[in-house]
Design an enzyme around this catalytic site. Structure first.
Site, PDB file in Angstrom:
ATOM      1  N   TRP A 128       0.914  -1.210  -0.050  1.00 40.57           N
ATOM      2  CA  TRP A 128      -0.083  -0.102  -0.091  1.00 40.57           C
ATOM      3  C   TRP A 128       1.083   1.148   0.153  1.00 40.57           C
ATOM      4  O   TRP A 128       1.705   1.450   0.719  1.00 40.57           O
ATOM      5  CB  TRP A 128      -0.930  -0.022   1.159  1.00 40.57           C
ATOM      6  CG  TRP A 128      -1.988   0.914   1.278  1.00 40.57           C
ATOM      7  CD1 TRP A 128      -2.962   1.299   0.224  1.00 40.57           C
ATOM      8  CD2 TRP A 128      -2.010   1.941   2.677  1.00 40.57           C
ATOM      9  NE1 TRP A 128      -3.473   2.410   1.095  1.00 40.57           N
ATOM     10  CE2 TRP A 128      -3.211   2.792   2.225  1.00 40.57           C
ATOM     11  CE3 TRP A 128      -1.463   1.871   3.846  1.00 40.57           C
ATOM     12  CZ2 TRP A 128      -3.765   3.610   3.223  1.00 40.57           C
ATOM     13  CZ3 TRP A 128      -1.906   2.846   4.750  1.00 40.57           C
ATOM     14  CH2 TRP A 128      -2.987   3.461   4.304  1.00 40.57           C
ATOM     15  N   ASP A 208      -0.400  -5.033   9.502  1.00 42.52           N
ATOM     16  CA  ASP A 208      -1.381  -4.314   9.177  1.00 42.52           C
ATOM     17  C   ASP A 208      -2.588  -5.166   8.566  1.00 42.52           C
ATOM     18  O   ASP A 208      -2.579  -5.796   7.858  1.00 42.52           O
ATOM     19  CB  ASP A 208      -0.774  -3.400   7.833  1.00 42.52           C
ATOM     20  CG  ASP A 208      -1.945  -2.354   7.511  1.00 42.52           C
ATOM     21  OD1 ASP A 208      -2.932  -2.289   8.022  1.00 42.52           O
ATOM     22  OD2 ASP A 208      -1.607  -1.728   6.535  1.00 42.52           O
ATOM     23  N   LYS A 243     -13.231  -0.997   6.615  1.00 47.48           N
ATOM     24  CA  LYS A 243     -13.645  -1.966   5.723  1.00 47.48           C
ATOM     25  C   LYS A 243     -14.812  -2.996   6.395  1.00 47.48           C
ATOM     26  O   LYS A 243     -15.712  -2.998   5.669  1.00 47.48           O
ATOM     27  CB  LYS A 243     -12.760  -2.625   4.891  1.00 47.48           C
ATOM     28  CG  LYS A 243     -11.820  -1.850   3.881  1.00 47.48           C
ATOM     29  CD  LYS A 243     -11.064  -0.523   4.147  1.00 47.48           C
ATOM     30  CE  LYS A 243     -10.269  -0.453   2.932  1.00 47.48           C
ATOM     31  NZ  LYS A 243      -9.487   0.672   3.548  1.00 47.48           N
TER      32      LYS A 243
HETATM   33  C1  LMR Z   1      -7.058   1.760  -0.768  1.00 42.70           C
HETATM   34  O1  LMR Z   1      -5.839   1.238  -0.742  1.00 42.70           O
HETATM   35  O2  LMR Z   1      -7.692   2.038  -1.863  1.00 42.70           O
HETATM   36  C2  LMR Z   1      -7.732   2.015   0.402  1.00 42.70           C
HETATM   37  O3  LMR Z   1      -6.993   1.590   1.747  1.00 42.70           O
HETATM   38  C3  LMR Z   1      -8.102   3.086   0.648  1.00 42.70           C
HETATM   39  C4  LMR Z   1      -6.868   4.125   1.333  1.00 42.70           C
HETATM   40  O4  LMR Z   1      -6.936   4.797   2.048  1.00 42.70           O
HETATM   41  O5  LMR Z   1      -5.921   4.119   0.495  1.00 42.70           O
END
Ligand code: LMR
Length: 385
Positions: A128, A208, A243
């Site tokens: 992420w 996480d 979520k």
């Molecule tokens: C995503 O990766 O789309 C979600 O976790 C929302 C975000 O805050 O990035």
């Protein structure tokens, strides 16, 4: 003074929300930011949360401050779901605090690790994007290992090497389930191996957990986290309810710390509290209070688990919408899958076809429906052909 500030790029993921909204094409497809959607493209409030909010409005008689740790009954109510019903606090070695979403939790976890001497955060690539952004903002070095193999399985050699090379100033960032962005999770056997390797490593695991319940269900999705926690002396867990309770913009999360010794927890948590105070003082209450009310009421808990399970089933089906199996394009567990387009192809599919996805070609499978899957497949074929 302020004129010295340089223009910063908009967050690439969050910018997709506005770009998609501004696109006038009626047949545009939003596969961008990770929010659940029904087959009709809606992101409804959970019925159990609506009911809890009504109770909250009727019964809450004060909005006075709670303190930097937030609502500790909310924090405690979640623990059996995260750590298991048998020993939710691992004999007094786990304590938590409420945070603004999973991001707030990660911010405190990483800043706490830095205060404790962490220098490098070891992260799978891809991950992420906000993981690296928070680390950079805190002045922590990011070291990457390869997370996924081209055949859609986890790259076990990548993580084996990362752990073998890990030192006492290193934090290992792991996704508890529903890996973002690849949808490629470790199998139970792989988690067993990772937990065994971490048992002999000086690295501090930071797990996480942002999608519990969206992959294979609340219990199955906690397998890796629990396996790691029984194998290592100490760990950090960043938890998001955004979520699995559908509370996105209400920002509901928690940071849990598992200490080597219960006696260490007061000092450790005092750091979490002072970091919260310096960042946001105290977390927003409303969403956490709604989760607490759900979890303290048997009927509402059952309703929430049922709604979550329907969502999980719909996500699994979305990966095969219209009878088209997405698995040849990439693995999918939870919201995400990687289609495997280049950066130029991601731009081209957006411009030519109005298909919005993250720059990594991650798609939110909840955006795929029986009504748009054919167009999506054709658009992918067009930009890759
Ligand atoms: C995503 O990766 O789309 C979600 O976790 C929302 C975000 O805050 O990035």
């Amino acid at each position: 003074m302020l004129t010295h500030l340089q223009q910063q790029p908009a967050d690439a993921l969050l910018a997709l929300i506005k770009l998609h909204n501004a696109d006038p094409r009626a047949d545009k497809i939003d596969l961008g930011v990770g929010v659940y959607r029904t087959g009709q493209g809606e992101t409804p409030v959970f019925g159990a949360i609506k009911a809890a909010e009504r109770i909250l409005v009727e019964t809450q008689d004060s909005k006075a401050y709670l303190g930097p740790e937030g609502d500790m009954e909310f924090v405690a109510a979640l623990m059996p779901y995260v750590f298991g019903k048998d020993s939710p606090d691992m004999g007094g070695r786990i304590e938590g605090m409420q945070t603004p979403g999973g991001t707030g939790s990660l911010r405190v976890a990483l800043a706490m690790a830095k205060r404790a001497g962490a220098k490098r955060i070891v992260v799978g690539n891809p991950s992420w994007p906000n993981h690296a952004q928070i680390c950079r903002d805190l002045g922590l070095d990011v070291v990457e290992f390869n997370h996924a193999s081209p055949d859609g399985t986890a790259d076990m050699d990548g993580i084996r090497k990362a752990i073998a090379q890990g030192g006492e100033h290193d934090v290992l960032m792991l996704h508890g389930c529903c890996h973002n962005p690849t949808g490629i999770d470790y199998s139970q056997g792989e988690w067993d191996e990772i937990a065994g390797l971490l048992a002999n490593s000086p690295m501090l695991p930071l797990i996480d957990m942002a999608y519990q319940g969206l992959g294979h269900g609340m219990e199955a999705d906690a397998y890796g986290l629990r396996r790691v926690l029984v194998s290592v002396p100490e760990a950090l867990v960043s938890y998001s309810c955004d979520k699995n309770f559908g509370l996105y913009r209400d920002r509901v999360g928690a940071l849990y710390v598992m200490a080597r010794d219960a006696a260490d927890l007061p000092a450790i948590m005092s750091n979490g509290h002072s970091l919260a105070r310096a960042n946001w003082s105290q977390p927003p209450d409303h969403g956490g209070a709604a989760v607490r009310i759900v979890l303290e009421d048997e009927a509402l808990t059952a309703q929430w688990l049922d709604e979550l399970d329907q969502m999980r089933a719909q996500l699994a089906a979305a990966g095969q919408a219209g009878g088209v199996d997405l698995s040849p394009m990439g693995a999918q567990n939870g919201l995400f899958s990687i289609v495997g387009l280049t950066g130029e192809q991601v731009l081209a599919i957006r411009e030519k076809h109005g298909v919005y996805m993250a720059g990594s070609s991650r798609i939110n499978v909840a955006g795929l429906t029986a009504g748009n899957i054919d167009k999506f497949i054709d658009a992918v074929a067009d930009v890759t052909g």
